[in-house]
Design an enzyme around this catalytic site. Structure first.
Site, short mmCIF file in Angstrom:
data_model
loop_
_atom_site.label_atom_id
_atom_site.label_comp_id
_atom_site.label_asym_id
_atom_site.label_seq_id
_atom_site.Cartn_x
_atom_site.Cartn_y
_atom_site.Cartn_z
N HIS A 255 0.85 -1.18 0.00
CA HIS A 255 0.00 0.00 0.00
C HIS A 255 0.89 1.23 0.00
O HIS A 255 2.12 1.15 0.16
CB HIS A 255 -0.95 0.01 1.20
CG HIS A 255 -2.26 -0.66 0.93
ND1 HIS A 255 -3.14 -0.22 -0.03
CD2 HIS A 255 -2.83 -1.77 1.49
CE1 HIS A 255 -4.20 -1.00 -0.06
NE2 HIS A 255 -4.03 -1.97 0.85
N ASP B 76 -0.05 7.22 -3.61
CA ASP B 76 -1.14 6.81 -4.50
C ASP B 76 -1.46 7.85 -5.57
O ASP B 76 -1.57 7.52 -6.76
CB ASP B 76 -2.41 6.56 -3.68
CG ASP B 76 -2.42 5.21 -3.00
OD1 ASP B 76 -1.52 4.40 -3.28
OD2 ASP B 76 -3.32 4.95 -2.19
#
Length: 353
Positions: free
Chosen positions: A127, A156
């Site tokens: 992540h 991200d």
């Protein structure tokens, strides 16, 4: 359709985080995006409406079924580009990898992953935080005693989504000039390392200490940090240049001749304490009224709920309700907001005929 990218056709294979953000950006600027979602796919954050889904048609397809794969193959075969964020090899096993669309030589195949399509970690889970961890960026963010996750903005969305968007736009421009598409391998780790170019350059030149809270831009400098106000809110100070610092000091009603030399990091703690004491004497909004609109380089730290109501944001139309409007602003072909719309498989087949 309107917008700079209204002639662009994109198939998005539904994912989380960086892939829908990239697809949203394309749709905001007019691209015709069809999102293919897995039937019954769970949401990390169950919501009535996800802002990242806006601006495109979507349908549910089971890509493990022959019927689902056939329709996906048909849509991709007529598209300019694909966005997908599966682990390496998944799309190939479905028969929907780049090599399966040789009949569409202009196809730009955008691949969004954390680790990239190759490398020893390519097939492992991760992540935003773990991608930041191996690039040096996470080590540099936070107070001196521990690193702090910078939301998932840096990995991200900055290093992931926007690098995928820029890479795909470059590849689409090349495809329209040459007739040859290509694969865009956008890895968040690569993007974060690239974003760190200036900080890495400062470090190589001996101008950045390899520790947190000890440098100009990491909260170490007393003239580039946040201070608590009397109300419990915070005031952000970014008075780096001498002329801005001079104005800040004057408006804080401090005497510059009484202050330690800010050029010497040995004085930073003492100088921080002086500023902290002064700023703590008034509320955040009092300081905002005093300092905003000046060259003191100061601003109130607003909450997510407060930000849409700030006069500057209101004047520029930065938010439509609580949703951010398309960015950046284009003078001739501005982006626009459109809701997500579910379509049937029949409608999908006819959409780009």
């Amino acid at each position: 359709m309107s917008g700079a990218l209204s002639s662009l056709r994109i198939v998005e294979i539904a994912g989380i985080g960086p892939t829908p953000f990239s697809a949203m950006w394309f749709a905001d600027h007019g691209a015709q995006v069809i999102r293919i979602a897995r039937p019954g796919s769970p949401q990390i954050f169950p919501m009535k409406r996800d802002v990242l889904d806006r601006g495109r048609n979507w349908l549910e397809l089971d890509l493990k079924s022959p019927e689902g794969r056939d329709l996906a193959r048909d849509l991709i075969g007529r598209a300019d580009a694909v966005i997908e964020g599966m682990r390496p090899g998944v799309m190939e096993r479905l028969g929907l990898g780049p090599a399966d669309f040789l009949e569409n030589p202009k196809l730009v195949y955008g691949r969004m992953t954390g680790w990239g399509q190759t490398g020893p970690l390519a097939h492992t889970a991760g992540h935003d935080l773990t991608y930041l961890a191996i690039t040096g960026a996470l080590h540099a963010i936070g107070p001196s005693d521990h690193p702090v996750p910078p939301l998932n903005l840096v990995g991200d969305f900055a290093a992931g989504s926007m690098y995928l968007v820029s890479g795909m736009l470059a590849a689409i421009l090349h495809a329209r000039e040459t007739g040859r598409g290509q694969v865009v391998d956008a890895a968040i780790t690569d993007g974060v390392a690239h974003l760190m170019a200036m900080i890495s350059g400062l470090r190589v030149n001996g101008l950045w200490r390899d520790e947190r809270g000890a440098n100009l831009l990491d909260g170490g400098a007393p003239y580039y940090t946040c201070y608590r106000c009397a109300c419990g809110g915070f005031l952000a100070i970014g008075a780096i240049e001498p002329q801005f610092w001079a104005e800040l000091i004057q408006r804080l009603d401090l005497d510059a001749t009484d202050l330690p030399d800010r050029a010497d990091p040995a004085n930073w703690l003492a100088l921080r304490q002086i500023l902290a004491t002064r700023i703590a004497a008034r509320s955040r909004d009092d300081w905002a009224a005093e300092l905003e609109g000046t060259d003191a380089c100061a601003a109130p730290v607003l909450s997510i709920d407060e930000a849409p109501q700030h006069p500057h944001n209101r004047a520029r139309g930065v938010f439509a309700g609580s949703d951010p409007r398309p960015s950046p602003l284009l003078s001739q072909t501005p982006g626009g907001l459109r809701p997500a719309q579910q379509i049937s498989t029949a409608e999908a087949r006819d959409l780009w005929r």
